[in-house]
Scaffold this active site. Structure first.
Site, PDB file in Angstrom:
ATOM      1  N   GLU A   1      11.161  -4.055   5.767  1.00  0.00           N
ATOM      2  CA  GLU A   1      10.111  -3.504   6.633  1.00  0.00           C
ATOM      3  C   GLU A   1      10.466  -3.529   8.125  1.00  0.00           C
ATOM      4  O   GLU A   1       9.699  -3.044   8.942  1.00  0.00           O
ATOM      5  CB  GLU A   1       8.785  -4.226   6.392  1.00  0.00           C
ATOM      6  CG  GLU A   1       8.296  -4.140   4.956  1.00  0.00           C
ATOM      7  CD  GLU A   1       7.925  -2.731   4.497  1.00  0.00           C
ATOM      8  OE1 GLU A   1       8.139  -1.751   5.230  1.00  0.00           O
ATOM      9  OE2 GLU A   1       7.393  -2.615   3.381  1.00  0.00           O
TER      10      GLU A   1
ATOM     11  N   TYR B   1       0.813  -1.221   0.000  1.00  0.00           N
ATOM     12  CA  TYR B   1       0.000   0.000   0.000  1.00  0.00           C
ATOM     13  C   TYR B   1       0.839   1.259   0.000  1.00  0.00           C
ATOM     14  O   TYR B   1       0.325   2.358  -0.124  1.00  0.00           O
ATOM     15  CB  TYR B   1      -0.915   0.023   1.235  1.00  0.00           C
ATOM     16  CG  TYR B   1      -0.130  -0.059   2.518  1.00  0.00           C
ATOM     17  CD1 TYR B   1       0.385   1.089   3.113  1.00  0.00           C
ATOM     18  CD2 TYR B   1       0.141  -1.279   3.110  1.00  0.00           C
ATOM     19  CE1 TYR B   1       1.149   1.009   4.266  1.00  0.00           C
ATOM     20  CE2 TYR B   1       0.890  -1.367   4.265  1.00  0.00           C
ATOM     21  CZ  TYR B   1       1.392  -0.225   4.840  1.00  0.00           C
ATOM     22  OH  TYR B   1       2.149  -0.312   5.977  1.00  0.00           O
ATOM     23  N   GLY B   2       2.167   1.110   0.156  1.00  0.00           N
ATOM     24  CA  GLY B   2       3.024   2.281   0.313  1.00  0.00           C
ATOM     25  C   GLY B   2       4.167   2.311  -0.673  1.00  0.00           C
ATOM     26  O   GLY B   2       3.958   2.177  -1.883  1.00  0.00           O
ATOM     27  N   THR B   3       5.364   2.439  -0.165  1.00  0.00           N
ATOM     28  CA  THR B   3       6.539   2.660  -0.999  1.00  0.00           C
ATOM     29  C   THR B   3       6.931   1.457  -1.847  1.00  0.00           C
ATOM     30  O   THR B   3       7.778   1.588  -2.731  1.00  0.00           O
ATOM     31  CB  THR B   3       7.743   3.078  -0.150  1.00  0.00           C
ATOM     32  OG1 THR B   3       8.072   2.017   0.752  1.00  0.00           O
ATOM     33  CG2 THR B   3       7.449   4.363   0.615  1.00  0.00           C
ATOM     34  N   LEU B   4       6.341   0.294  -1.626  1.00  0.00           N
ATOM     35  CA  LEU B   4       6.626  -0.878  -2.454  1.00  0.00           C
ATOM     36  C   LEU B   4       5.801  -0.903  -3.742  1.00  0.00           C
ATOM     37  O   LEU B   4       6.083  -1.694  -4.641  1.00  0.00           O
ATOM     38  CB  LEU B   4       6.373  -2.166  -1.670  1.00  0.00           C
ATOM     39  CG  LEU B   4       7.436  -2.521  -0.629  1.00  0.00           C
ATOM     40  CD1 LEU B   4       6.923  -3.606   0.314  1.00  0.00           C
ATOM     41  CD2 LEU B   4       8.724  -2.949  -1.310  1.00  0.00           C
TER      42      LEU B   4
END
Length: 181
Positions: A94, A19-22
């Site tokens: 993470e 949902y983010g920087t990936l």
């Protein structure tokens, strides 16, 4: 669609919701590109959480999904199948062992088909997650975008004398001793 057979490896893939920087086009997606190139990850598609969750930015513009089902928004993201080797690399990024994020189950619906899948996602660790949500005024977003990523401070430009987890605990007013092994 809870697990899928890996092409060429014969290993069951774990489904991971990002949902983010990936996500594609964002700063840490290069890790997933590397995993895809090594056949340790497969892009399954865009999706949205079936439940509402808080999604906020913490220190340095880092995005956090908070494990408070029913609060916040349905979160837009991407679904990947990953091998155990790929999962180990994601866990390292993470900070799972240092209690930055924790992997938890999550249910998502695929864009277009609406087909649902059981996956896992990286949630803010419980030692600070809910407190961060409150610190952010219980206001979150439904999607972390490239515009949000512009506010992210690269690791080498962050404080080097303290861990990000310790800084987060200071921000939310929790003592480091509240982290339970």
């Amino acid at each position: 669609m809870s697990e899928a057979e890996s092409e060429g490896k014969g290993e069951k893939l774990r489904l991971m919701f990002t949902y983010g920087t990936l996500k594609r086009g964002l700063p840490n997606h290069t890790l997933l590109e590397d995993l895809i190139g090594k056949k340790d990850a497969v892009f399954r598609g865009s999706c949205v959480t079936t439940e509402h969750y808080p999604l906020v930015c913490g220190l340095y513009g880092v995005p956090y999904l908070i494990h408070l089902p029913g609060s916040g928004h349905q979160i837009k993201g991407e679904l990947y199948g990953v091998t155990s080797r790929g999962l180990a690399r994601l866990d390292e990024l993470e900070g799972v062992t240092i209690k930055h994020y924790e992997r938890r189950p999550i249910r998502v619906a695929m864009d277009g088909s609406g087909e649902e899948a059981e996956a896992e996602a990286y949630f803010a660790h419980g030692c600070f997650g809910e407190a961060l949500w409150k610190k952010r005024g219980v206001v979150g977003m439904s999607e972390y975008t490239s515009e949000n990523a512009l506010d992210q401070v690269r690791i080498e430009r962050r404080a080097q004398d303290r861990s990000l987890v310790d800084e987060l605990l200071d921000l939310v007013g929790s003592a480091p001793s509240s982290i339970v092994d």
